[in-house]
Write a protein that holds these residues in place. Structure first.
Motif, short mmCIF file in Angstrom:
data_model
loop_
_atom_site.label_atom_id
_atom_site.label_comp_id
_atom_site.label_asym_id
_atom_site.label_seq_id
_atom_site.Cartn_x
_atom_site.Cartn_y
_atom_site.Cartn_z
N GLY A 151 0.76 -1.25 0.00
CA GLY A 151 0.00 0.00 0.00
C GLY A 151 0.79 1.29 0.00
O GLY A 151 0.20 2.36 -0.07
N GLU A 152 2.13 1.22 0.06
CA GLU A 152 2.91 2.46 0.04
C GLU A 152 2.98 3.04 -1.37
O GLU A 152 3.09 2.29 -2.34
CB GLU A 152 4.34 2.23 0.55
CG GLU A 152 4.44 1.88 2.01
CD GLU A 152 4.43 0.39 2.25
OE1 GLU A 152 4.57 -0.04 3.41
OE2 GLU A 152 4.27 -0.36 1.25
N ALA A 153 2.95 4.36 -1.47
CA ALA A 153 3.07 5.03 -2.76
C ALA A 153 4.48 4.83 -3.31
O ALA A 153 5.47 5.10 -2.63
CB ALA A 153 2.77 6.51 -2.61
N LEU A 154 4.56 4.35 -4.55
CA LEU A 154 5.84 4.15 -5.22
C LEU A 154 5.99 5.08 -6.42
O LEU A 154 6.83 4.86 -7.28
CB LEU A 154 5.97 2.70 -5.70
CG LEU A 154 6.09 1.61 -4.63
CD1 LEU A 154 6.15 0.23 -5.28
CD2 LEU A 154 7.32 1.83 -3.77
N TYR A 535 15.98 16.00 4.12
CA TYR A 535 14.61 15.57 3.78
C TYR A 535 13.86 15.04 5.00
O TYR A 535 12.67 15.33 5.21
CB TYR A 535 14.66 14.51 2.68
CG TYR A 535 13.44 14.43 1.79
CD1 TYR A 535 12.25 15.08 2.09
CD2 TYR A 535 13.50 13.69 0.62
CE1 TYR A 535 11.15 14.99 1.25
CE2 TYR A 535 12.40 13.59 -0.23
CZ TYR A 535 11.23 14.24 0.09
OH TYR A 535 10.15 14.14 -0.74
N ASP A 536 14.55 14.26 5.85
CA ASP A 536 13.85 13.64 6.97
C ASP A 536 13.46 14.64 8.06
O ASP A 536 12.79 14.26 9.03
CB ASP A 536 14.68 12.50 7.56
CG ASP A 536 16.10 12.91 7.93
OD1 ASP A 536 16.41 14.11 7.83
OD2 ASP A 536 16.89 12.03 8.31
N GLU A 537 13.86 15.90 7.92
CA GLU A 537 13.42 16.92 8.87
C GLU A 537 11.93 17.23 8.72
O GLU A 537 11.32 17.87 9.58
CB GLU A 537 14.21 18.22 8.66
CG GLU A 537 15.70 18.11 8.98
CD GLU A 537 16.45 19.40 8.69
OE1 GLU A 537 15.77 20.45 8.53
OE2 GLU A 537 17.69 19.37 8.64
N PHE A 538 11.33 16.75 7.61
CA PHE A 538 9.96 17.15 7.30
C PHE A 538 8.96 15.99 7.42
O PHE A 538 7.87 16.03 6.86
CB PHE A 538 9.91 17.75 5.89
CG PHE A 538 10.86 18.91 5.74
CD1 PHE A 538 10.53 20.15 6.26
CD2 PHE A 538 12.09 18.76 5.13
CE1 PHE A 538 11.41 21.22 6.16
CE2 PHE A 538 12.97 19.81 5.02
CZ PHE A 538 12.63 21.05 5.54
N VAL A 539 9.34 14.99 8.20
CA VAL A 539 8.45 13.85 8.42
C VAL A 539 7.13 14.32 9.03
O VAL A 539 6.04 13.94 8.58
CB VAL A 539 9.12 12.79 9.33
CG1 VAL A 539 8.10 11.75 9.77
CG2 VAL A 539 10.28 12.12 8.60
N ASP A 540 7.21 15.16 10.06
CA ASP A 540 5.99 15.60 10.76
C ASP A 540 5.06 16.37 9.83
O ASP A 540 3.83 16.22 9.90
CB ASP A 540 6.35 16.47 11.97
CG ASP A 540 7.00 15.66 13.08
OD1 ASP A 540 6.91 14.42 13.05
OD2 ASP A 540 7.61 16.28 13.98
N LEU A 553 8.35 8.73 2.97
CA LEU A 553 9.28 9.85 2.83
C LEU A 553 10.73 9.38 2.88
O LEU A 553 11.56 9.78 2.05
CB LEU A 553 9.02 10.89 3.92
CG LEU A 553 9.86 12.17 3.80
CD1 LEU A 553 9.05 13.39 4.20
CD2 LEU A 553 11.12 12.11 4.66
N LEU A 554 11.05 8.52 3.84
CA LEU A 554 12.43 8.04 3.96
C LEU A 554 12.82 7.21 2.74
O LEU A 554 13.98 7.21 2.32
CB LEU A 554 12.59 7.23 5.25
CG LEU A 554 12.42 8.04 6.55
CD1 LEU A 554 12.58 7.13 7.76
CD2 LEU A 554 13.40 9.19 6.62
#
Length: 691
Positions: A151-154, A535-540, A553-554
């Motif tokens: 189900g993850e967007a690819l 990039y991972d600073e924007f998980v929230d 995202l990761l």
């Protein structure tokens, strides 16, 4: 002569076609999904599929494909025929609602960022009814989203669609504060596409162009773009014929190709469409890039979409003209005659300024690529520093709000040219700043940082998500205010004051701006690995707005880092191959001719000074080139000792790219000093002026 209205959209299953082919109730239900984002009614799928198939077969289609946008940056397609066997050994042409709405391509070979193992092959495509299907080359193309078995967007479409829902929801909350009850707000985009055209015979003789899309070597021609005579200049007959054919093909697919012209660099051109909803514009731009390449081939040319195919002249961008409109047709970025008194516009403008400052790193990430790193900050492209240009009128209003000064609205003015027969020209309330990465241009923002080869889905889902989050924060605060107008004014002043550092109306090309931006605390992420590391600073942000999960995202961060170092490796290996097999042997052959000439001249007592000087120069350059070649080989082989895509990407930027640049500098100097008949590939004169 072709009638444009007659051919426009003839290969598209658009609204007028749907209206004529579908039962009335089916059409109404499908329109609600398209216009208002309502869930698709499963009961209409078979009716839509049958009508779509009948229409497509009439257009010559024998197959259909779920057309999707994996993380490769290009589109993907698997073609299935409409053929179904019958008991009597015959066939019928069938297409079911299930086949329309869902497909199952092999997902194992597409980038997944670790979401899927190679042996885990299953993936799904899901019909996107908001973007029209079309027929091309005997196949019905159905725009779809692409996800993994779990189900993850690819793909690039899914987060874009999610972001469009997010910004619509939050924008409707903002508009409700002003007494407006709208059902949906859509972002709209008009992406201007820049590209180069080169003669195919020259392209075929360049290993670097064939393998990487750009010239890894090449001394600049004596003439470049310095005379500024190509920009908006008379279009060459051969190019004009190509452009005419391109327009025809694009119009058949319903692409609103409006403007075409020569760009700044020799051999560079631009095509621009009319605005459409962001999702449709994104699909259309992917189709445009495919069509433009095919049409160029028919005219004996090759279209180069790389951001910097030639060193020393302009690179190519894709200017993303972004705005927002309600389902009632109101452009939310239109300031009106008196923007200072337009509270709704000022709040929306403040939100965009806030989002741009809060998420400046993310904006840079959205345009990050190995190709775009060559372009940003060079030859009339905006710098890697994110800022926004508002113009004199809006800039003065913002300053007045921050400084508690009296706000004055725009006063309409006109330009008088001083010639009785020429008309008086109404003057816009803002100039254009082509050096600004994010410039307000009257009723939209022009995001000039995206690269020409880029899928604009990335840029726009970042823009949509960032602005949606700020809208949400503003709505949360203002919906509970006792005095709405007092709270509104306080919020606008507070936010503009806090984020004014992002506003810059000056020359973005000036080195002084780099120093000024640093003083302001604005990020300057010069390379793709630097940008992607954040990039991972924007998980929230993405999880709160339901656009990307942390896992998705990761995975994207990992995919983009891997893509970067793989591309740099391909370029490095190509440079090594060309230097070893073509360049050094060619220079050696020329040196042999010089030596023979020198010997012959010496035998008859003629001076050999010229030959000796050239031989000495080329000998020194050859030795240096070989040294730089060995250094590149060592640098490139060193990547095998690095573990992890983030570390490999950083290594490529820090070690391999500088080694490539050092080798190129020497080889380009060798080209200048080698007889043209010996140089093993077409020169910049051939490539830039050969069409």
């Amino acid at each position: 002569m072709t009638s444009i209205p007659e051919i426009f959209g003839e290969y598209v299953f658009n609204e007028s076609t749907m209206r004529s082919k579908l039962p009335k109730e089916v059409f109404k239900k499908l329109k609600k999904t398209i216009d208002y984002g309502e869930p698709l009614d499963p009961s209409i799928a078979n009716d839509v599929a049958h009508a779509m198939k009948e229409w497509a077969v009439d257009k010559g289609a024998t197959h259909y494909t779920h057309w999707f946008q994996p993380m490769t940056g290009i589109t993907a397609e698997k073609h299935d025929s409409f053929i179904s066997p019958t008991d009597n050994g015959k066939i019928i042409m069938e297409f079911s609602g299930k086949e329309l709405t869902q497909g199952e391509p092999d997902a194992s070979s597409f980038p997944s960022g670790g979401l899927r193992a190679t042996f885990e092959a299953r993936g799904y495509t899901a019909w996107d009814p908001t973007s029209p299907a079309f027929v091309k080359d005997g196949t019905l193309y159905i725009p779809t989203a692409f996800c993994s078995y779990t189900g993850e967007a690819l793909d690039k479409k899914t987060p874009l669609l999610r972001s469009m829902d997010a910004i619509s929801t939050q924008a409707c909350r903002i508009l409700k504060l002003f007494g407006k009850d709208v059902k949906r707000v859509t972002t709209t985009v008009g992406p201007e596409q820049e590209y180069f055209l080169v003669d195919k015979k020259y392209f075929d003789e360049r290993e670097d162009l064939k393998l990487t899309g750009r010239t890894l070597f090449g001394a600049m021609a004596p003439k470049g773009q310095e005379m500024e005579d190509h920009y908006f200049g008379s279009i060459k007959p051969r190019v004009a014929e190509f452009m005419a054919d391109l327009d025809q093909e694009l119009w058949k697919f319903g692409l609103l190709a409006k403007t075409k012209h020569n760009e700044v660099s020799p051999a560079q051109h631009e095509i621009a469409p009319i605005f459409s909803t962001t999702n449709v514009s994104t699909d259309n731009n992917q189709l445009l890039m495919d069509v433009i390449k095919n049409v160029a081939q028919k005219h004996g040319m090759v279209c180069l979409l790389h951001e910097m195919p030639f060193d020393g002249v302009n690179g190519s961008g894709k200017h993303n003209n972004w705005s927002m409109s309600t389902d009632e047709g109101e452009n939310l970025l239109s300031p009106g005659k008196d923007p200072a008194a337009n509270a709704q516009f000022m709040l929306i403008l403040t939100a965009i300024i806030t989002a741009l400052d809060r998420y400046a790193k993310l904006m840079r990430i959205s345009v990050a690529s190995a190709g775009n790193d060559h372009r940003l900050g060079a030859n009339e492209a905006p710098p890697a520093i994110v800022s926004t240009f508002l113009g004199d009128t809006l800039g003065a209003i913002v300053d007045a709000i921050i400084n508690d000064e009296e706000q004055t609205g725009s006063t309409s003015s006109k330009i008088k040219l001083g010639v009785s027969t020429l008309p008086v020209i109404p003057k816009d309330n803002t100039d254009r700043n082509r050096t600004s990465p994010f410039a307000f241009t009257g009723n939209r923002f022009e995001f000039r940082m995206p690269g020409s080869a880029q899928n604009i889905a990335c840029v726009n889902f970042v823009l949509n998500t960032s602005v949606a989050k700020v809208f949400k924060d503003y709505a949360d605060e203002l919906e509970g205010a006792e005095d709405f107008h007092e709270a509104l004014n306080a919020l606008i002043k507070r936010e503009l004051t806090a984020h004014q550092r992002i506003i810059f109306n000056g020359n973005g090309y000036d080195d002084e701006w780099v120093a000024e931006a640093e003083k302001r605390g604005l990020p300057n992420l010069k390379t793709t690995p630097e940008a992607l590391a954040t990039y991972d600073e924007f998980v929230d942000l993405f999880t709160e707005m339901n656009v990307l999960t942390k896992t998705e995202l990761l995975a994207r961060q990992d995919i983009l880092q891997e893509e970067y170092h793989k591309l740099i490796n391909i370029e490095a290996m190509t440079m090594i191959d060309m230097t070893k097999k073509d360049i050094l042997p060619a220079v050696s052959a020329y040196m042999n001719e010089l030596s023979t000439t020198a010997v012959n001249k010496k035998q008859i007592g003629v001076s050999t000074d010229i030959e000796v000087m050239l031989l000495n120069k080329l000998t020194a350059l050859s030795v240096e080139a070989y040294s730089k070649l060995e250094a590149l080989i060592v640098a490139d082989s060193g990547r095998t000792e690095i573990e992890g895509n983030a570390a490999e990407a950083a290594y490529a930027a820090e070690k391999i790219v500088p080694a490539m640049e050092a080798l190129r500098a020497v080889v380009d100097e060798m080209e200048v000093n080698t007889a043209g008949k010996y140089w093993p590939m077409p020169s910049y004169i051939d490539l830039l002026f050969g069409v």
